[in-house]
Design a protein around this motif. Structure first.
Motif, short mmCIF file in Angstrom:
data_model
loop_
_atom_site.label_atom_id
_atom_site.label_comp_id
_atom_site.label_asym_id
_atom_site.label_seq_id
_atom_site.Cartn_x
_atom_site.Cartn_y
_atom_site.Cartn_z
N THR A 10 -12.08 12.23 2.04
CA THR A 10 -11.48 12.73 3.28
C THR A 10 -12.58 13.05 4.29
N GLY A 11 -12.16 13.14 5.56
CA GLY A 11 -13.08 13.60 6.60
C GLY A 11 -14.27 12.69 6.82
N PHE A 12 -14.05 11.37 6.82
CA PHE A 12 -15.16 10.44 7.00
C PHE A 12 -15.88 10.67 8.33
N GLY A 13 -15.17 11.24 9.30
CA GLY A 13 -15.77 11.50 10.61
C GLY A 13 -16.45 12.85 10.72
N ARG A 14 -16.51 13.61 9.62
CA ARG A 14 -17.17 14.91 9.67
C ARG A 14 -18.36 15.01 8.71
N VAL A 15 -18.56 14.00 7.88
CA VAL A 15 -19.60 14.08 6.86
C VAL A 15 -20.96 13.61 7.39
N GLU A 16 -22.00 14.04 6.69
CA GLU A 16 -23.38 13.62 7.02
C GLU A 16 -23.91 12.80 5.86
N LEU A 17 -23.27 11.67 5.62
CA LEU A 17 -23.70 10.81 4.51
C LEU A 17 -23.21 9.38 4.73
N ASN A 18 -23.70 8.49 3.90
CA ASN A 18 -23.26 7.10 3.92
C ASN A 18 -21.94 7.03 3.15
N VAL A 19 -20.84 6.89 3.87
CA VAL A 19 -19.52 6.96 3.26
C VAL A 19 -19.30 5.85 2.24
N GLU A 20 -19.68 4.63 2.58
CA GLU A 20 -19.49 3.51 1.66
C GLU A 20 -20.23 3.74 0.34
N ASN A 21 -21.47 4.14 0.44
CA ASN A 21 -22.26 4.39 -0.77
C ASN A 21 -21.67 5.53 -1.59
N ALA A 22 -21.23 6.59 -0.91
CA ALA A 22 -20.65 7.74 -1.62
C ALA A 22 -19.37 7.33 -2.35
N LEU A 23 -18.51 6.58 -1.68
CA LEU A 23 -17.25 6.14 -2.31
C LEU A 23 -17.53 5.31 -3.55
N ASP B 6 -10.27 4.03 8.24
CA ASP B 6 -10.72 4.74 7.04
C ASP B 6 -10.00 4.21 5.79
N ILE B 7 -8.73 3.89 5.93
CA ILE B 7 -7.98 3.31 4.82
C ILE B 7 -8.44 1.87 4.56
N LYS B 8 -8.61 1.13 5.64
CA LYS B 8 -9.05 -0.27 5.51
C LYS B 8 -10.42 -0.36 4.84
N LEU B 9 -11.27 0.64 5.10
CA LEU B 9 -12.58 0.66 4.46
C LEU B 9 -12.44 0.72 2.94
N ILE B 10 -11.56 1.58 2.46
CA ILE B 10 -11.32 1.69 1.01
C ILE B 10 -10.79 0.36 0.47
N GLN B 11 -9.88 -0.26 1.20
CA GLN B 11 -9.30 -1.52 0.74
C GLN B 11 -10.33 -2.66 0.73
N ARG B 12 -11.32 -2.58 1.61
CA ARG B 12 -12.39 -3.59 1.62
C ARG B 12 -13.37 -3.39 0.47
N LEU B 13 -13.64 -2.12 0.16
CA LEU B 13 -14.65 -1.81 -0.86
C LEU B 13 -14.15 -2.01 -2.28
N PHE B 14 -12.84 -1.87 -2.48
CA PHE B 14 -12.28 -1.86 -3.83
C PHE B 14 -11.17 -2.89 -3.97
N ASP B 15 -10.94 -3.35 -5.19
CA ASP B 15 -9.84 -4.27 -5.41
C ASP B 15 -8.51 -3.52 -5.33
N LYS B 16 -7.41 -4.26 -5.44
CA LYS B 16 -6.09 -3.66 -5.23
C LYS B 16 -5.79 -2.53 -6.21
N MET C 94 0.83 -1.20 0.00
CA MET C 94 0.00 0.00 0.00
C MET C 94 0.87 1.26 0.00
N ARG C 95 0.53 2.20 -0.88
CA ARG C 95 1.21 3.50 -0.90
C ARG C 95 0.15 4.59 -0.87
N ILE C 96 0.50 5.71 -0.25
CA ILE C 96 -0.48 6.78 -0.06
C ILE C 96 0.08 8.13 -0.52
#
Length: 247
Positions: A177-190, A220-230, A1-3
């Motif tokens: 960014t800011g998954f802890g400040r938004v008023e939405l379903n983060v997974e669906n939005a991503l 928050d990073i792990k969520l992205i890695q779970r939702l999407f392939d490598k 993983m690189r960021i």
């Protein structure tokens, strides 16, 4: 993983810090950021000027010097700034102009059309908007015609997501960014954003997460890695933002 960390703040009280809406942020200098991200394999990133920094550039130039050439700056400027000043900032690693509609401290939104075109034509900068996406319909006709725009924090609201997706379809980029400040379903939005344009989504830690209900966490990073392939994860966590900032 690189960021490539597309969105974080440095808060250095050796430079002007202006109270914003009754709020003063905590100190968060380059060493604090480096300590907090030491295990994340951050290879570059974008330091973003906050509302409480208004038009100060000195803190940003110091931080860019400390972090090195794989990092760049996102700054706030008055529209009266000279071409010479913009050129100097560009030479020192600033890559984008920010309009903070949510908190203030930046140039007024009425200057967006003129100013976004001016910095793009002069030095190739894109412009970034911190705005609740539910307010986008009022300015979408302007945004759609601008050369390069990104929007912070997934557009902040569920109500605004359809308007955001419409602009993404027209080339606008969005910060995951800011998954802890938004008023939405983060997974669906991503997922919705990625499906609309796989090049649009750019991850950032939002450290130190000032005023967020929940600060950034590794999950928050792990969520992205779970939702999407490598391959998709690498685009979101690294490639998309690298290409956006270092065209």
């Amino acid at each position: 993983m690189r960021i490539f960390d597309a969105h974080f703040h440095i808060i250095d009280f050796n430079f002007p810090i202006i109270e914003n809406q009754g709020y003063l942020p905590p100190s968060y200098v380059v060493k604090d950021y480096q300590n907090e991200t030491t295990d994340l394999n951050v290879l570059g990133g974008a330091i973003v000027s906050g509302s409480f920094q208004e038009f100060d550039q000195e803190y940003l130039l110091k931080a860019l010097k400390q972090l090195g050439s794989t990092f760049c700056g996102v700054t706030q400027l008055p529209y009266t700034v000279t071409d010479d000043e913009i050129l100097k900032l560009n030479e020192k690693g600033v890559k984008a102009l920010r309009f903070n509609i949510k908190r203030g401290g930046s140039e007024d939104l009425s200057k967006l059309d003129y100013f976004a075109r001016r910095v793009y034509d002069l030095v190739g900068w894109h412009s970034e908007l911190y705005i609740d996406a539910k307010e986008l319909p009022e300015i979408s006709p302007v945004i759609e015609k601008l050369p390069a725009i990104s929007i912070d924090h997934l557009g902040l609201s569920e109500e605004g997501l359809p308007y955001l997706l419409n602009l993404i379809d027209k080339g606008v980029h969005v910060k995951a960014t800011g998954f802890g400040r938004v008023e939405l379903n983060v997974e669906n939005a991503l997922k919705s954003i990625y499906e609309t344009n796989p090049d649009a989504l750019m991850f950032g830690t939002d450290l130190p997460s000032t005023r967020a209900k929940r600060p950034f966490e590794y999950e928050d990073i792990k969520l992205i890695q779970r939702l999407f392939d490598k391959q998709a994860s690498d685009k979101i966590l690294y490639t998309n933002a690298l290409k956006w900032y270092f065209k």
